[in-house]
Design a protein around this motif. Structure first.
Motif, mmCIF file in Angstrom:
data_model
loop_
_atom_site.group_PDB
_atom_site.id
_atom_site.type_symbol
_atom_site.label_atom_id
_atom_site.label_comp_id
_atom_site.label_asym_id
_atom_site.label_seq_id
_atom_site.Cartn_x
_atom_site.Cartn_y
_atom_site.Cartn_z
ATOM 1 N N LEU A 65 1.031 -1.121 0.326
ATOM 2 C CA LEU A 65 -0.003 -0.187 -0.141
ATOM 3 C C LEU A 65 0.974 1.230 -0.541
ATOM 4 O O LEU A 65 0.799 2.720 -0.770
ATOM 5 C CB LEU A 65 -0.782 -0.049 0.924
ATOM 6 N N LEU A 66 2.056 1.183 0.409
ATOM 7 C CA LEU A 66 2.753 2.275 0.395
ATOM 8 C C LEU A 66 3.621 2.311 -0.342
ATOM 9 O O LEU A 66 3.620 3.998 -1.084
ATOM 10 C CB LEU A 66 3.827 2.612 1.947
ATOM 11 N N TRP A 67 4.006 1.592 -1.326
ATOM 12 C CA TRP A 67 4.319 1.924 -2.364
ATOM 13 C C TRP A 67 4.038 2.264 -3.915
ATOM 14 O O TRP A 67 4.026 3.051 -4.432
ATOM 15 C CB TRP A 67 4.823 0.653 -3.234
ATOM 16 N N VAL A 68 2.116 1.767 -3.646
ATOM 17 C CA VAL A 68 1.640 2.318 -4.267
ATOM 18 C C VAL A 68 1.272 3.335 -4.121
ATOM 19 O O VAL A 68 1.288 4.220 -5.110
ATOM 20 C CB VAL A 68 0.333 1.315 -4.341
ATOM 21 N N THR A 69 1.257 4.236 -3.050
ATOM 22 C CA THR A 69 0.928 5.607 -2.939
ATOM 23 C C THR A 69 2.146 6.578 -3.468
ATOM 24 O O THR A 69 1.799 7.152 -3.802
ATOM 25 C CB THR A 69 0.423 5.922 -1.572
ATOM 26 N N VAL A 70 3.349 6.090 -2.620
ATOM 27 C CA VAL A 70 4.133 6.574 -3.179
ATOM 28 C C VAL A 70 4.103 6.672 -4.957
ATOM 29 O O VAL A 70 4.729 7.657 -5.591
ATOM 30 C CB VAL A 70 5.621 6.183 -2.883
ATOM 31 N N LEU A 71 4.460 5.836 -5.486
ATOM 32 C CA LEU A 71 3.912 5.961 -6.937
ATOM 33 C C LEU A 71 3.734 6.311 -7.685
ATOM 34 O O LEU A 71 3.608 7.099 -8.435
ATOM 35 C CB LEU A 71 4.273 4.245 -7.403
ATOM 36 N N THR A 72 1.965 5.870 -6.738
ATOM 37 C CA THR A 72 1.291 7.244 -7.913
ATOM 38 C C THR A 72 1.125 8.458 -7.490
ATOM 39 O O THR A 72 0.917 9.198 -8.604
ATOM 40 C CB THR A 72 -0.886 6.569 -6.881
ATOM 41 N N THR A 73 1.108 8.765 -6.630
ATOM 42 C CA THR A 73 2.335 10.591 -6.313
ATOM 43 C C THR A 73 3.076 10.853 -6.798
ATOM 44 O O THR A 73 3.463 11.977 -7.846
ATOM 45 C CB THR A 73 2.195 10.040 -4.587
ATOM 46 N N TRP A 74 3.914 9.853 -7.478
ATOM 47 C CA TRP A 74 5.208 10.718 -7.878
ATOM 48 C C TRP A 74 4.620 10.485 -9.196
ATOM 49 O O TRP A 74 4.843 11.596 -10.431
ATOM 50 C CB TRP A 74 6.392 9.548 -7.942
ATOM 51 N N ILE A 75 4.143 9.688 -10.195
ATOM 52 C CA ILE A 75 3.848 9.716 -11.877
ATOM 53 C C ILE A 75 2.322 10.578 -11.739
ATOM 54 O O ILE A 75 2.483 11.393 -12.238
ATOM 55 C CB ILE A 75 2.379 8.799 -11.894
ATOM 56 N N THR A 76 1.513 10.825 -10.660
ATOM 57 C CA THR A 76 0.760 12.211 -11.242
ATOM 58 C C THR A 76 1.574 13.372 -11.433
ATOM 59 O O THR A 76 1.167 14.167 -11.998
ATOM 60 C CB THR A 76 -0.124 12.387 -9.661
ATOM 61 N N ILE A 77 2.361 13.354 -9.719
ATOM 62 C CA ILE A 77 3.109 15.015 -9.330
ATOM 63 C C ILE A 77 3.796 14.983 -11.001
ATOM 64 O O ILE A 77 4.130 16.515 -11.769
ATOM 65 C CB ILE A 77 4.096 15.415 -9.032
ATOM 66 N N PHE A 78 4.699 13.964 -12.006
ATOM 67 C CA PHE A 78 5.807 13.932 -12.846
ATOM 68 C C PHE A 78 4.773 14.533 -14.006
ATOM 69 O O PHE A 78 4.835 15.656 -14.845
ATOM 70 C CB PHE A 78 6.351 12.546 -12.819
ATOM 71 N N GLN A 79 3.575 13.742 -13.863
ATOM 72 C CA GLN A 79 3.015 13.781 -15.862
ATOM 73 C C GLN A 79 2.133 15.704 -15.181
ATOM 74 O O GLN A 79 1.946 15.652 -16.226
ATOM 75 C CB GLN A 79 1.687 13.622 -15.425
ATOM 76 N N HIS A 80 1.657 15.797 -14.221
ATOM 77 C CA HIS A 80 1.636 17.075 -13.747
ATOM 78 C C HIS A 80 3.192 18.165 -14.248
ATOM 79 O O HIS A 80 1.903 19.165 -15.116
ATOM 80 C CB HIS A 80 0.721 17.529 -12.949
ATOM 81 N N PHE A 81 3.649 18.876 -13.338
ATOM 82 C CA PHE A 81 4.964 19.267 -14.020
ATOM 83 C C PHE A 81 5.813 19.240 -14.854
ATOM 84 O O PHE A 81 6.779 19.861 -15.081
ATOM 85 C CB PHE A 81 4.939 19.089 -12.208
ATOM 86 N N ARG A 82 5.671 17.922 -15.590
ATOM 87 C CA ARG A 82 7.207 17.948 -16.558
ATOM 88 C C ARG A 82 7.374 18.823 -17.057
ATOM 89 O O ARG A 82 8.397 19.421 -17.624
ATOM 90 C CB ARG A 82 7.060 16.372 -17.133
ATOM 91 N N ALA A 83 6.712 19.278 -18.120
ATOM 92 C CA ALA A 83 6.605 20.437 -18.691
ATOM 93 C C ALA A 83 7.291 21.284 -18.124
ATOM 94 O O ALA A 83 8.046 22.568 -18.825
ATOM 95 C CB ALA A 83 5.076 21.341 -19.363
ATOM 96 N N GLU A 84 6.963 22.371 -17.182
ATOM 97 C CA GLU A 84 7.101 23.418 -16.096
ATOM 98 C C GLU A 84 8.491 22.885 -15.876
ATOM 99 O O GLU A 84 9.364 23.553 -15.461
ATOM 100 C CB GLU A 84 6.116 23.491 -15.186
ATOM 101 N N TRP A 85 8.860 22.110 -15.604
ATOM 102 C CA TRP A 85 9.951 21.765 -14.917
ATOM 103 C C TRP A 85 11.575 21.856 -16.144
ATOM 104 O O TRP A 85 12.666 21.902 -15.516
ATOM 105 C CB TRP A 85 10.542 19.806 -14.217
ATOM 106 N N GLY A 86 10.975 21.773 -17.203
ATOM 107 C CA GLY A 86 11.995 22.709 -17.958
ATOM 108 C C GLY A 86 12.910 20.939 -18.186
ATOM 109 O O GLY A 86 12.745 19.921 -18.586
ATOM 110 N N GLU A 87 14.257 21.340 -18.905
ATOM 111 C CA GLU A 87 15.644 21.170 -19.213
ATOM 112 C C GLU A 87 15.322 19.444 -18.323
ATOM 113 O O GLU A 87 15.786 18.228 -18.186
ATOM 114 C CB GLU A 87 17.128 21.477 -19.163
ATOM 115 N N VAL A 88 15.321 19.395 -16.864
ATOM 116 C CA VAL A 88 15.337 18.775 -15.384
ATOM 117 C C VAL A 88 13.989 17.576 -16.158
ATOM 118 O O VAL A 88 14.625 16.588 -15.411
ATOM 119 C CB VAL A 88 15.386 19.522 -14.342
#
Length: 101
Positions: A65-88
């Motif tokens: 449950l902890l792993w699923v929560t962490v991965l889901t959070t990371w995937i959501t954040i990454f998909q939402h902010f990837r373009a704003e992070w630019g080169e990184v």
């Protein structure tokens, strides 16, 4: 695998191995542990090793449950902010989508 054929000591050993294997960044082993040993831990009549198996199954479920929560959070954040992070964001991407974000 048919757990009915294994003696209770070997069931406990196998359950413990899958539980410890999950700490090697393999949460799939925790999923397998929960699925395989749920009936052994909570449905079968009481036997000596059952308390330890029950503890490993509960801990595996919590870790999963902890792993699923962490991965889901990371995937959501990454998909939402990837373009704003630019080169990184581009360096973190395996495939860079074409077009305007």
């Amino acid at each position: 695998m048919n757990l009915e054929r294994l003696p209770n000591e070997e069931k406990l050993t196998l359950c413990r191995k899958y539980y410890l294997g999950g700490f090697a960044f393999l949460p799939f082993l925790w999923l397998v542990n929960v699925v395989w040993f749920f009936k052994e831990a909570f449905v079968k009549p009481d036997y000596t090793e059952q308390l330890q198996i029950k503890a490993y199954v509960k801990r595996s479920a919590l870790g999963l449950l902890l792993w699923v929560t962490v991965l889901t959070t990371w995937i959501t954040i990454f998909q939402h902010f990837r373009a704003e992070w630019g080169e990184v964001g581009d360096y973190l991407s395996f495939t860079i989508p074409l077009g305007i974000p």
